[in-house]
Scaffold this active site. Structure first.
Site, mmCIF file in Angstrom:
data_model
loop_
_atom_site.group_PDB
_atom_site.id
_atom_site.type_symbol
_atom_site.label_atom_id
_atom_site.label_comp_id
_atom_site.label_asym_id
_atom_site.label_seq_id
_atom_site.Cartn_x
_atom_site.Cartn_y
_atom_site.Cartn_z
ATOM 1 C CG ASN A 472 -1.792 1.244 1.237
ATOM 2 O OD1 ASN A 472 -1.879 2.032 0.366
ATOM 3 N ND2 ASN A 472 -3.089 0.974 2.093
ATOM 4 C CG ASP A 473 1.993 2.999 3.541
ATOM 5 O OD1 ASP A 473 0.871 3.505 3.553
ATOM 6 O OD2 ASP A 473 2.087 2.625 4.933
ATOM 7 C CB VAL A 474 5.861 0.557 -1.190
ATOM 8 C CG1 VAL A 474 6.433 0.230 0.189
ATOM 9 C CG2 VAL A 474 4.956 -0.781 -1.664
ATOM 10 C CB VAL A 475 1.964 1.595 -4.852
ATOM 11 C CG1 VAL A 475 2.995 0.159 -5.110
ATOM 12 C CG2 VAL A 475 0.812 0.895 -4.173
ATOM 13 C CB ALA A 513 2.435 4.239 7.032
#
Lengths: 544, 538
Positions: A472-475, A513
Site C-alpha cells: 500500500n504505502d510503497v505505491v 503507516a
C-alpha cells in the site's frame, strides 16, 4: 622457540577467520557466490573456535598453562552442544515469514552474551594486575551497557513483530510514556554518573590489594628474620607463630581484595547499570511504531555488532573486535538504506514515534476525493491475458495471506504465454531488509525477474498491468505529490504510470503507516477486494 | 508550440519522423503539428491520414521550417535540391530534433551554431534504462536486424526452415550472427522464426544467456572467455592479438559451414572491424549470403560495397545501408514514438524546456541557443548503491571491438567471486590489519590505541564490503551477521575456562549457550534461505 610458535598459531588462525568472515559478507554481493560465502563464514567460525580452545590448553607466552576443571569442561561442552541443537532446530523450523522475529531474537542473544561476558570479565579480572586499568574498566562498562540495550531492545522488537504486546491493539503500535525524551536523557546521564563510583571503588580495592602485597612482603620478611635467629626460645617460637599467622591473614586478605567479588559496591553498580540499560532498551524500542520495525531491526543488528566489538575490546581479542566492527557497519548500512527508502533520518526513527506525535495518523494528509472502481476476478483475468508486460508489486500483506506460492504459479503461467512478468520490490516491503526477496525465493520465483525499485521504476510507463498484492504505502502517489502526507518524499514505485493497476486488498482501509492512498481513486486503478490467496487461486484457475 | 515535420530529402529515404498516430499524441500534449505534403507517402501514411489526426498540411517547405518552433526529422540536415541547406532553414529560435552524428558531421554542427538555434541529437540519447523509450538507435537496430534476415532470405536460393516433402528433404539453413546487440538479437529471433539453425558470436561472454534465450547457439573461443573480458581493462594489446586471431580462426571455420552470415559489429564512432576476409568468402558455398549491417561504417566484410549487393566467388555480399527504410511504415512508427517520448520527457508543449538537469537532455543536446554544448561533461562517479549489473535491460553497443575498446565493464558483477575494486581494497586492508596485529606486540604503541586502529580498519572494511551486497540478499546478510556475531562465544569460553564453578563461570556458560544458538541458527538459516534463490529453469 617452541612456545613462541604455539602462541602464534591461534593468532594466525584468528587472522584467517577474520578474512573468511570478510569473504562471507563479500560473497553475498550476488546470488551465485552467496552460498560459497556462507560456507566461508562457517569455516572461519570453526577455525576461530578451534584456535580459542587451543589457546586455552597450550601454555601461554610465559609458559604457564591454564587449569580447567573437568566440571568446567563439562559445562562448556554441554552448553555449546545444547545451544547448537537449539539453534539448529530454530533454523530448521522457522517459517520464512517469521524471519524478522528470528533475526531479532538472535540479536538479543548477542546482546545478552555481551552483558554476560562483560560481567564475567569483571569478575575474573586480576585487580592487582591490569584488571583495574581505567580503560579496561570503562570498556566493560560500555560493553555491558550496549549489550543490555541490544538485549532488551531486540526482545521488545521480537515481541512486537510477533504481535505479542498489548493484546489486540494494532500490531506494533508505539507506546509513548510522557516525557520520554527526558526519561532517556536521565537514564543516559545516570549510566555515566554511576561509572564514577564503580571505577573509584574498583580502583581503591585494587590499591588495597597492592598495599596488602607490600604488607605481605614486610610480614614475610619478619618471618624469615625470626626463623634465622639462632636460638629457638619459647618466646621466639611464639613470635614466629604470630608472624606466620600475620602472613596467612594478609594472604587471605589479598585473596579477597584482588578478586572482585559479587558482594562489593562496584558490582552492585555494575548490576544497577545492567538493570537501567535493560529498561532503556525496552523504552527505546517500545516507543517505535510497527512501520519502522525494519529500521529498528537493522539498527539492533548494528548494535549487536558494536556489543561484540566492545567484548573484543575488553578481552583484548582482535577477532571479536574485527567481527563486531564488520557486523556493526553492516547493520549501520542497512539502517541507512532503510531510512533513505522511507525518506527519514535515523533520529526521526529512533526518537520520532512516527505518525503519533502529531495526533491521529489517519487524519493527516489531504483528504482524497473520488470514486473507487471495484473489479472482479474475470476482468482481472482478462486484463492479464491481454497484457504483454506485467509488474507484480508484493507487500507484506501477500505473505500474511500466504499467497506467494499462488502468485508464483500465476506469474509462471503468464510467462509461459510469453508475457513479460516481473516483480518490483520496494526496499521497505516486508519486515526486514530483503525480506520480500526471501519470501519470493521460497515460493520459487526466479531471482532474475525480481527487481529493486530503482531498477524497475523507469519501466512503469511501458507496463500494461500492475498487480499490487498486499502493498500500500510503497505505491502511494501521495508520497510524491501531497506535501501534507506523512510519507511525503519517500521514494515509491510509480505504478500509477502504468496502463492499468489492480490492487488486491482485503478492504478499503489505510496502510501500515496509517496513510490514505490516492492511487485507489485513480481512473486506471481497479480494486479487487477479498483475501489475496482466494483471489489468486481463482485467477490462476481462470488462466488455465 | 508548433512542430514541423518535413519530408526527408535523403535519397532513398522512405521513413518519416511522425505518423498519424504519433501526431495525435503530440496534439494531446498540446502541440500544433504541421506536416509537409507527401512527407509520409513512401511510408504509406497519405496526407489525409495526417489531416484526420489533426495536423495541418503545407507544401511550402521554407515556411514550414521557419514557422515551426520545433522541427522533428530523421536524417541530419543536408543540402536540398533547391540549393538551400536545411540547417539554414531552421528558424532562429527553433529547435531541431533528429539524428546528427556530431562526430562525423563537424561542419553541420558548426552550421547549427547560429542565431539562437538548438539542436538535439537523437543518436546521442544516453543508453540508460529510463531513456530506452527514446532510444532510436535501439528501435532502428531492431528493425535492421529483422529486415536483414528477410533480405538475406530473399537472395538465398533455399529454404530457411528444413523441409520434408514428397519431393525430398532439405536441411535448415545455417545462419551465423556476429554481434549480439539489439540488431544481432533481432536477427537471431527472425532467422529462428523462419526455421533456420542459428549460431552467434559476441566478444562479451555476458551475451551468452541472451543469445541462448533466443534459441541460438553461442560460439565460444578457445581463448578463455574471462580473459577476453579483461581486454577492456589494462592488458588490451597482448590479449587482443591472441584473441583476434582466435576470433578470425573461428569465423574461418564457420564460413565453411554456414549459408548466411549476418554481421553487426560496430564500434561507436569508429570504423567497423574487418571480420570476414576474402579467403573466408572464397571458402563459402556458392549461393551463400553475407549481410553486412556495418556497411555504413566501412563494413565487417572486405568485399562489402556500401549500398550495393556484390557477388564475390558466388557469394552475395549485401551492403545495404537503408535496411530500416526498407520497412518504412513501422520504422516511422517506432521513430515517431521515440520522439514523442522525448518530447514528453522534455515537458510537453506546456513547459517544454531544454533542461540540463535532465541527464537524457544534457547528453543529447549538441547546440543550445546557438552555443555548442557537445560533448557533454563526463559522468560524475556513480554512487556505490547502484553497483548492480543490469544486463537484461541494456543490450547496447553492437559488439564493441576487443582492441582498444573501452568503457564497457558491465558483466564483471556476474563473474563468480571476481576480485572487484571493492574486494581489492578490503583485502589490502586485511593485510595491513594483519601486519599491525603482528608487529604490535613489539611496538611501543599502547594496547588500546592499537585496538582502536584495528577496530576502525575493520569498520572500514565492513563498510566497503557490505555496500556491494545486493539488496535482494539483505535478509541473508542479517542472518549471516547474526551467525558471525556468535564469535562472542570466545568471551564465554574464557569465562568458563577456570578451575572453579563460580558466578563468572556460570555467566560464561550462559554466554556460550546463547552464542552457540546464534552460530548454529545463523549459519543454518542463511544456508536454508540461500538455497531457495534460484535462477530461472535451474
Amino acid at each position: 622457540m617452541q612456545l613462541q610458535s604455539f602462541v602464534a598459531i591461534p593468532n594466525v588462525a584468528y587472522l584467517g577467520a577474520a578474512i573468511l568472515f570478510i569473504l562471507s559478507l563479500g560473497g553475498l554481493s550476488n546470488q551465485e557466490t552467496a552460498r560459497r560465502g556462507n560456507s566461508y563464514g562457517l569455516v572461519g567460525m570453526v577455525i576461530a573456535i578451534g584456535a580459542t580452545i587451543l589457546l586455552l590448553v597450550v601454555p601461554d607466552a610465559y609458559g604457564t598453562t591454564r587449569v580447567i576443571s573437568s566440571e568446567n569442561w563439562t559445562l562448556l561442552i554441554t552448553t555449546a552442544l545444547v545451544g547448537g541443537v537449539i539453534g539448529s532446530v530454530m533454523a530448521k523450523r522457522v517459517a520464512m515469514t517469521a524471519m524478522p522475529q528470528l533475526v531479532a531474537l538472535l540479536h538479543s542473544f548477542v546482546g545478552l552474551a555481551a552483558v554476560l561476558v562483560g560481567i564475567s570479565t569483571w569478575l575474573t579480572a586480576d585487580l592487582a594486575g591490569h584488571g583495574s586499568d581505567l580503560v579496561h574498566l570503562l570498556e566493560i562498562w560500555f560493553g555491558v551497557a550496549i549489550g543490555a540495550i541490544t538485549f532488551t531492545g531486540s526482545i521488545v522488537a521480537w515481541a512486537k513483530l510477533r504481535g505479542w504486546l498489548f493484546g489486540k491493539r494494532v500490531p506494533g503500535a508505539p507506546l509513548l510514556l510522557p516525557g520520554r525524551h527526558g526519561l532517556n536523557a536521565i537514564a543516559a546521564l545516570t549510566c555515566i554518573g554511576m561509572a564514577v563510583p564503580y571505577v573509584s571503588d574498583t580502583v581503591s580495592q585494587a590499591e588495597t590489594a597492592i598495599e596488602l602485597e607490600e604488607q605481605l612482603q614486610t610480614a614475610e620478611g619478619v618471618v624469615e628474620r625470626l626463623e634465622n635467629e639462632p636460638a629457638g626460645t619459647r618466646l621466639m617460637q611464639d613470635e614466629i607463630k604470630k608472624a606466620v599467622a600475620e602472613v596467612e591473614r594478609i594472604e587471605a586478605a589479598i585473596q579477597v581484595a584482588s578478586q572482585p567479588s559479587t558482594d562489593s559496591r562496584a558490582f552492585l553498580f555494575l548490576m544497577m547499570l545492567t538493570g537501567l540499560t535493560c529498561l532503556l532498551g525496552v523504552h527505546l524500542v517500545i516507543a517505535i511504531g510497527g512501520a519502522d520495525m525494519p529500521v529498528v531491526v537493522s539498527l539492533l543488528n548494528s548494535y549487536s555488532g558494536w556489543a561484540a566489538a566492545s567484548a573484543g575490546f575488553m578481552l583484548a581479542n582482535d577477532l571479536l573486535l574485527v567481527t563486531g566492527a564488520l557486523v556493526g557497519s553492516s547493520g549501520a548500512i542497512l539502517s541507512y538504506i532503510m531510512c533513505k527508502a522511507m525518506n527519514r533520518s535515523i533520529w526521526n526513527v529512533v526518537f520520532g514515534g512516527f505518525g503519533t506525535d502529531g495526533g491521529n495518523p489517519t487524519g493527516e494528509g489531504t483528504e482524497i476525493e473520488g470514486e473507487v472502481t471495484v473489479t472482479d476476478i474475470e476482468e482481472v483475468a482478462q486484463l492479464a491475458r491481454n497484457a504483454k508486460s506485467i509488474m507484480i508489486v508484493p507487500g507484506y500483506g501477500m505473505a500474511v495471506a500466504r499467497a506467494q506460492h499462488l502468485v508464483n504459479e500465476f506469474s509462471g503461467m503468464l510467462r509461459k504465454r510469453g508475457c513479460n512478468v516481473r516483480y518490483a520490490i520496494h526496499p521497505v516491503a516486508g519486515r526486514l531488509p530483503g525480506h520480500m526477496n526471501v519470501l519470493l525465493a521460497e515460493a520459487g520465483v526466479p531471482y532474475d525477474i525480481v527487481l529493486e525499485m530503482d531498477e524497475i521504476n523507469g519501466d512503469c510507463p511501458e507496463t500494461d498491468l500492475v498487480l499490487i498484492i498486499g502493498a500500500n504505502d510503497v505505491v502511494n502517489p501521495g508520497a510524491e505529490t501531497d506535501e501534507s502526507s506523512p510519507i511525503y518524499g519517500m521514494p515509491v514505485i510509480q505504478v500509477w504510470k502504468a496502463e492499468t493497476t489492480v490492487v488486491l486488498k482485503r478492504s478499503l482501509g489505510a496502510g501500515y503507516a496509517g496513510v490514505g492512498n490516492p492511487l485507489f481513486f485513480k481512473e486506471n486503478n481497479r480494486m479487487l477486494l477479498g483475501d489475496a490467496k482466494d483471489s489468486m487461486s481463482q485467477l490462476t484457475a481462470l488462466l488455465t | 508550440m508548433r512542430i514541423g515535420i518535413p519530408k526527408e530529402v535523403l535519397n532513398g529515404e522512405r521513413r518519416v519522423a511522425a505518423t498519424p498516430d504519433t501526431v495525435k499524441k503530440m496534439i494531446k500534449m498540446g502541440f500544433e503539428v504541421s506536416v509537409e505534403a507527401g512527407a509520409g507517402a513512401l511510408a504509406n501514411y497519405p496526407d489525409q491520414m495526417f489531416t484526420a489526426a489533426g495536423a495541418s498540411i503545407t507544401s511550402d517547405v521554407h515556411s514550414l521550417w521557419s514557422s515551426s518552433d520545433l522541427i522533428c526529422k530523421i536524417n541530419p540536415p543536408q543540402a536540398r535540391s533547391d540549393g538551400s541547406h536545411e540547417a539554414n532553414l531552421l528558424a532562429d529560435r527553433g529547435t531541431l530534433i533528429s539524428l546528427l552524428f556530431p562526430e562525423q558531421n563537424p561542419e553541420l554542427v558548426e552550421h547549427l551554431q547560429s542565431g539562437s538555434k538548438t539542436a538535439i541529437a537523437l543518436d546521442k540519447i544516453p543508453r540508460i534504462t529510463r531513456a530506452q523509450k527514446m532510444d532510436v538507435l535501439s528501435s532502428m537496430a531492431n528493425i535492421a536486424g529483422y529486415r536483414a534476415v528477410l533480405e538475406a532470405a530473399h537472395l538465398y536460393g533455399g529454404f530457411f526452415g528444413g523441409q520434408i516433402t514428397a519431393a525430398g528433404k532439405t536441411r535448415p539453413a545455417q545462419v551465423l550472427v556476429i554481434g549480439a546487440g539489439v540488431a544481432g538479437l533481432a536477427a537471431i529471433g527472425t532467422a529462428r522464426g523462419l526455421g533456420a539453425e542459428v549460431r552467434a558470436f559476441d566478444v562479451r561472454p555476458a551475451c551468452k544467456e541472451q543469445v541462448e534465450s533466443m534459441g541460438a547457439r553461442f560460439l565460444m573461443l578457445d581463448v578463455p572467455m574471462d580473459e577476453s573480458q579483461e581486454s577492456s581493462g589494462g592488458y588490451a594489446n597482448i590479449m587482443s592479438d591472441e584473441f583476434l586471431k582466435a576470433e578470425l580462426e573461428c569465423f574461418a571455420n564457420q564460413a565453411k559451414e554456414v549459408d548466411i552470415i549476418i554481421t553487426t559489429a560496430l564500434i561507436p564512432g569508429r570504423k567497423a572491424p574487418e571480420l570476414i576476409l576474402q579467403d573466408m568468402i572464397d571458402s563459402m558455398k556458392p549461393g551463400s549470403v553475407i549481410m553486412d549491417l556495418a556497411a555504413e561504417q566501412g563494413g565487417n566484410c572486405t568485399a562489402t560495397v556500401p549500398g550495393q549487393v556484390v557477388v564475390s566467388s558466388g557469394v552475395h555480399v549485401v551492403g545495404y545501408t537503408d535496411l530500416t527504410s526498407r520497412l518504412p511504415t513501422h520504422a516511422s512508427q517506432f521513430f515517431g514514438t521515440n520522439i514523442v517520448n522525448l518530447l514528453s520527457d522534455m515537458g510537453g508543449a506546456g513547459d517544454f524546456k531544454v533542461d540540463f538537469e535532465d541527464e537524457v537532455v544534457r547528453k543529447s543536446t549538441v547546440v543550445r541557443q546557438g552555443t555548442l554544448t557537445w560533448p557533454p561533461p563526463p559522468d560524475p562517479e556513480k554512487p556505490p548503491v547502484m553497483s548492480q549489473g543490469k544486463q537484461d535491460s541494456e543490450v547496447v553497443a553492437d559488439l564493441p571491438q576487443t582492441k582498444k575498446s573501452s568503457g564497457h565493464g558491465h558483466g564483471a558483477s556476474n563473474e563468480p567471486m571476481a576480485i572487484g575494486p571493492r574486494n581489492a581494497i578490503a583485502l589490502t586492508l586485511a593485510v595491513v590489519l594483519a601486519l599491525i596485529g603482528f608487529t604490535a606486540e613489539s611496538a611501543p604503541v599502547p594496547h588500546f590505541v592499537q585496538q582502536v586502529t584495528v577496530f576502525l580498519l575493520a569498520c572500514f572494511i565492513g563498510w566497503q564490503v557490505v555496500w556491494s551486497v545486493t539488496p535482494a540478499l539483505h535478509t541473508p546478510l542479517m542472518s549471516v551477521t547474526n551467525a558471525i556475531s556468535g564469535i562472542i562465544v570466545v568471551g564465554g569460553l574464557l569465562g568458563v575456562a577456570g578451575t572453579e564453578l563460580n558466578t563468572a563461570a556460570v555467566l560464561g556458560a550462559v554466554a556460550i549457550l546463547v552464542a552457540s544458538i546464534n552460530i548454529a541458527g545463523g549459519f543454518l538459516v542463511t544456508q536454508r534461505m540461500l538455497q531457495m534463490f534460484r535462477k530461472e529453469d535451474n
